[in-house]
Scaffold this active site. Sequence first.
Site, PDB file in Angstrom:
ATOM      1  N   PHE A   1       4.948  -4.628  -9.435  1.00 12.65           N
ATOM      2  CA  PHE A   1       4.861  -3.488  -8.510  1.00 12.65           C
ATOM      3  C   PHE A   1       6.281  -3.036  -8.136  1.00 12.65           C
ATOM      4  O   PHE A   1       7.112  -3.856  -7.755  1.00 12.65           O
ATOM      5  CB  PHE A   1       4.087  -3.924  -7.260  1.00 12.65           C
ATOM      6  CG  PHE A   1       3.642  -2.790  -6.403  1.00 12.65           C
ATOM      7  CD1 PHE A   1       2.434  -2.149  -6.641  1.00 12.65           C
ATOM      8  CD2 PHE A   1       4.426  -2.364  -5.340  1.00 12.65           C
ATOM      9  CE1 PHE A   1       2.021  -1.092  -5.834  1.00 12.65           C
ATOM     10  CE2 PHE A   1       4.018  -1.311  -4.536  1.00 12.65           C
ATOM     11  CZ  PHE A   1       2.808  -0.672  -4.785  1.00 12.65           C
TER      12      PHE A   1
ATOM     13  N   ASP B   1       3.937 -13.013  -5.090  1.00 14.31           N
ATOM     14  CA  ASP B   1       3.352 -11.916  -4.316  1.00 14.31           C
ATOM     15  C   ASP B   1       1.835 -11.980  -4.491  1.00 14.31           C
ATOM     16  O   ASP B   1       1.330 -11.898  -5.617  1.00 14.31           O
ATOM     17  CB  ASP B   1       3.901 -10.569  -4.801  1.00 14.31           C
ATOM     18  CG  ASP B   1       3.481  -9.425  -3.875  1.00 14.31           C
ATOM     19  OD1 ASP B   1       2.385  -9.513  -3.269  1.00 14.31           O
ATOM     20  OD2 ASP B   1       4.237  -8.443  -3.772  1.00 14.31           O
TER      21      ASP B   1
ATOM     22  N   TYR C   1      -3.690  -4.868   4.005  1.00 10.59           N
ATOM     23  CA  TYR C   1      -4.626  -3.729   3.958  1.00 10.59           C
ATOM     24  C   TYR C   1      -5.432  -3.644   2.663  1.00 10.59           C
ATOM     25  O   TYR C   1      -6.201  -2.717   2.488  1.00 10.59           O
ATOM     26  CB  TYR C   1      -3.897  -2.405   4.212  1.00 10.59           C
ATOM     27  CG  TYR C   1      -2.675  -2.145   3.357  1.00 10.59           C
ATOM     28  CD1 TYR C   1      -2.795  -1.728   2.043  1.00 10.59           C
ATOM     29  CD2 TYR C   1      -1.393  -2.312   3.876  1.00 10.59           C
ATOM     30  CE1 TYR C   1      -1.680  -1.496   1.261  1.00 10.59           C
ATOM     31  CE2 TYR C   1      -0.266  -2.084   3.106  1.00 10.59           C
ATOM     32  CZ  TYR C   1      -0.418  -1.683   1.795  1.00 10.59           C
ATOM     33  OH  TYR C   1       0.691  -1.460   1.027  1.00 10.59           O
ATOM     34  N   LYS C   2      -5.244  -4.589   1.741  1.00 10.07           N
ATOM     35  CA  LYS C   2      -6.029  -4.563   0.494  1.00 10.07           C
ATOM     36  C   LYS C   2      -7.286  -5.409   0.703  1.00 10.07           C
ATOM     37  O   LYS C   2      -8.148  -5.032   1.486  1.00 10.07           O
ATOM     38  CB  LYS C   2      -5.150  -5.012  -0.663  1.00 10.07           C
ATOM     39  CG  LYS C   2      -4.055  -3.980  -0.930  1.00 10.07           C
ATOM     40  CD  LYS C   2      -3.008  -4.408  -1.923  1.00 10.07           C
ATOM     41  CE  LYS C   2      -1.962  -3.298  -2.082  1.00 10.07           C
ATOM     42  NZ  LYS C   2      -0.729  -3.784  -2.713  1.00 10.07           N
TER      43      LYS C   2
ATOM     44  N   ARG D   1      -8.477   2.695 -12.585  1.00  6.56           N
ATOM     45  CA  ARG D   1      -8.463   1.354 -11.987  1.00  6.56           C
ATOM     46  C   ARG D   1      -9.647   1.199 -11.034  1.00  6.56           C
ATOM     47  O   ARG D   1      -9.856   2.022 -10.151  1.00  6.56           O
ATOM     48  CB  ARG D   1      -7.135   1.203 -11.226  1.00  6.56           C
ATOM     49  CG  ARG D   1      -6.818  -0.191 -10.790  1.00  6.56           C
ATOM     50  CD  ARG D   1      -5.422  -0.250 -10.220  1.00  6.56           C
ATOM     51  NE  ARG D   1      -5.356   0.407  -8.920  1.00  6.56           N
ATOM     52  CZ  ARG D   1      -4.539   0.027  -7.927  1.00  6.56           C
ATOM     53  NH1 ARG D   1      -3.733  -0.999  -8.095  1.00  6.56           N
ATOM     54  NH2 ARG D   1      -4.524   0.673  -6.783  1.00  6.56           N
TER      55      ARG D   1
HETATM   56  C1  PLP Z   1       0.393  -3.116  -2.459  1.00  6.52           C
HETATM   57  C2  PLP Z   1       1.593  -3.885  -2.873  1.00  6.52           C
HETATM   58  C3  PLP Z   1       2.757  -3.860  -2.092  1.00  6.52           C
HETATM   59  C4  PLP Z   1       2.815  -2.968  -0.881  1.00  6.52           C
HETATM   60  O1  PLP Z   1       3.989  -3.122  -0.169  1.00  6.52           O
HETATM   61  P1  PLP Z   1       4.149  -2.376   1.233  1.00  6.52           P
HETATM   62  O2  PLP Z   1       5.392  -2.921   1.781  1.00  6.52           O
HETATM   63  O3  PLP Z   1       2.921  -2.655   2.038  1.00  6.52           O
HETATM   64  O4  PLP Z   1       4.208  -0.914   0.949  1.00  6.52           O
HETATM   65  C5  PLP Z   1       3.823  -4.640  -2.501  1.00  6.52           C
HETATM   66  N1  PLP Z   1       3.746  -5.407  -3.614  1.00  6.52           N
HETATM   67  C6  PLP Z   1       2.639  -5.444  -4.384  1.00  6.52           C
HETATM   68  C7  PLP Z   1       2.599  -6.297  -5.596  1.00  6.52           C
HETATM   69  C8  PLP Z   1       1.531  -4.677  -4.040  1.00  6.52           C
HETATM   70  O5  PLP Z   1       0.448  -4.697  -4.797  1.00  6.52           O
END
Ligand code: PLP
Length: 435
Positions: free
Chosen positions: A134, A207, A232-233, A394
Site C-alpha cells: 500500500f 501491517d 475502519y476496515k 475488488r
Molecule cells: C488502508 C491502509 C492504510 C491506511 O492508512 P491511513 O493512515 O489510515 O490512511 C495503510 N496501510 C495499508 C496497508 C492499508 O491497507
Amino acid sequence: MTPPITRDTCAALDAADALAPLCDQFDLPEGVIYLDGNSLGVLPRATAGRVQDVIRREWGQDLIQSWNKAGWIDYPQRVGDKIARLVGGQPGEVIAADSTSLNLYKVLSVALASVRASDPDGRRRVIVSERDNFPTDLYIAESLARQHGFTLRLVETDEIAAQLTGAAGDELAVLMLTHVNYRTGRQHAMAEVTAAAHAAGALVVWDLAHSAGAVPVDLNGCDADFAIGCGYKYLNGGPGSPAFLWVHPRHLARLGGDGKDALWQPLAGWMGHAAPFEFTPGYRPAAGVTGFLCGTPSAIALAALECGVDTVLAAEALGGMAAVRAKSLALTDLFSALVAQRCAGHGLTLQTPTEPALRGSQVSLYREEGAYAIVQALIARGVVGDYRAPGILRFGFTPLYLRFVDVWDAVEHLVQVLQTGEWREERFNQRAAVT
Ligand SMILES: *Cc1c(COP(=O)(O)O)cnc(C)c1O
C-alpha cells in the site's frame, strides 16, 4: 462433474451458518450487498447510541470530569487490549491511536533506531518491502529512509526470500510487509517469513490493515517485532477511526527509560510521557505501549471504534477468529466458483490465489477493459465493491454481516452487468475523486 451451484445451495449454507446471528449487530441499508468492508466497515447498530452517550452525557453533562469518570484517559489502552485479543497480543501490548500511517512512522522509526544501536558499523542499512505494498506504507518508509540514511529496496513478492539470505540478508535492517495485500488479497505466511527475517538478523514490521478482524493473526506466536493496523476496515470503527499498533514485549522493555540505551518513539508527545500531569519540561517515555501515544486521544472516535471491535469480539462465543476465517473462506470460495460458473467468456481473471493459506478475505478480479465502469454499474444495482488501478474489481467479504445468498445475488448482478453491457453507459465511466 460437480452439479452447478444454485441459489438454494446458498440458502442451505445460510441455514447451517453458526455465525448468522452476528448479522443482527449491523444496520445495512435495504437492498445493499456490501462487499467493501475491507475499505470501510459497516455501521454497527450500537455505535450511534454509544457515540450519542459520549457526546450528550460524558461530554455534555460531565464535561472535563469524564477524562477520569468515564475513563477517557485510558481509552487507547482499553480498546487496544480488546484489539490485542484479535491479533495474538497480550494486554498492555496494543494501543489504539492515531492513523495507520502515523503508527507506521512510530514503529518503523523505533525499528531503525534499534538496528542502528546494535549495528554500529552500519552494515545493515536496507529496508525491504514489496513494490505493490500500500503506497502510504512505502511513502512513510521512503521518508524515514531519507532522514536516517537507510535505503528502501522494493521487490516483487517472489523476490522476498532472496532478500533474506546471503549478502542481501547481511544488509537487511527491517523487512516491512503488509500481511494481506490490499489489491490482490494475497496473504504472507507470517510465521515463516518472520522466522526467515530473524535468521537473517533483521526486524519485521507487519501491517495488519487487511487482516485484523478478517483472518486469524498470532503476533506473539509468530514472534513478530512490530505491527500496525487499521480501525475502519474489518474492525468497523467508522471513517477515519483511530488505528492501532503492537510492539513485542522485548522491544517495549527497552522503551521505558531515559538512559543512553533507551529507544524513544519519535513523536514524543505529552500523552506518551511517564507523568503527563506533572508538566515537566523534559521527556521521559511512559513504560510499555503507552509510550507510543502522542497527543490527546479522541474519546468520540474511540467509542465508535470500541463498538466496531466489539462486533468482531462477539464471534468469540461462536468459535472466534477460526470460525470467522472458516466462513470467510467459504464465502470467497463460493464467489470464485460462481464467477467461474456464470461469467465464463467475459474476460474476467482471478487475481487472488486460490490456496487458502495464501489469501485473505477478499477476491480480486482483473479485466482488461471497463473494470472501473463495471464496478460503478454494480454499485448502481446495490452491489458495493471497489476499483483499484489497474483493471482490478475488488470484492471484500466480511463474514460478520454477509450471507451466502448475498454472494449468489452479487454474482447474478455481475452476470447481468456483463451480458447487457450496461457498464458502457457514460454515467458509469465518470471517475470520482475516491475510487
Ligand atoms: C488502508 C491502509 C492504510 C491506511 O492508512 P491511513 O493512515 O489510515 O490512511 C495503510 N496501510 C495499508 C496497508 C492499508 O491497507
